[in-house]
Motif scaffolding. Structure first.
Motif: not given
Length: 54
Positions: A8-9, A11-12, A14-16, A18-19, A21
């Protein structure tokens, strides 16, 4: 994955990234398109470059 790393860390993180970028690109692409002088965009149209949709 290494021991002790929770997915979960990861994925968070990676999501950060992506957002971040996506926001960076959303600011830079229109800025670059509007900085082009009118004559250059006209010659690009003659050369076959498609104008951006905005």
């Amino acid at each position: 994955m290494p021991l002790g790393v929770r997915p979960d860390r990861v994925l968070r993180a990676i999501a950060g990234l992506v957002l971040f970028s996506a926001a960076y690109m959303a600011e830079n692409v229109p800025g670059g398109a509007t900085s082009c002088p009118p004559g250059a965009s006209g010659s690009g149209t003659i050369a076959g470059v498609v104008s951006p949709p905005w």
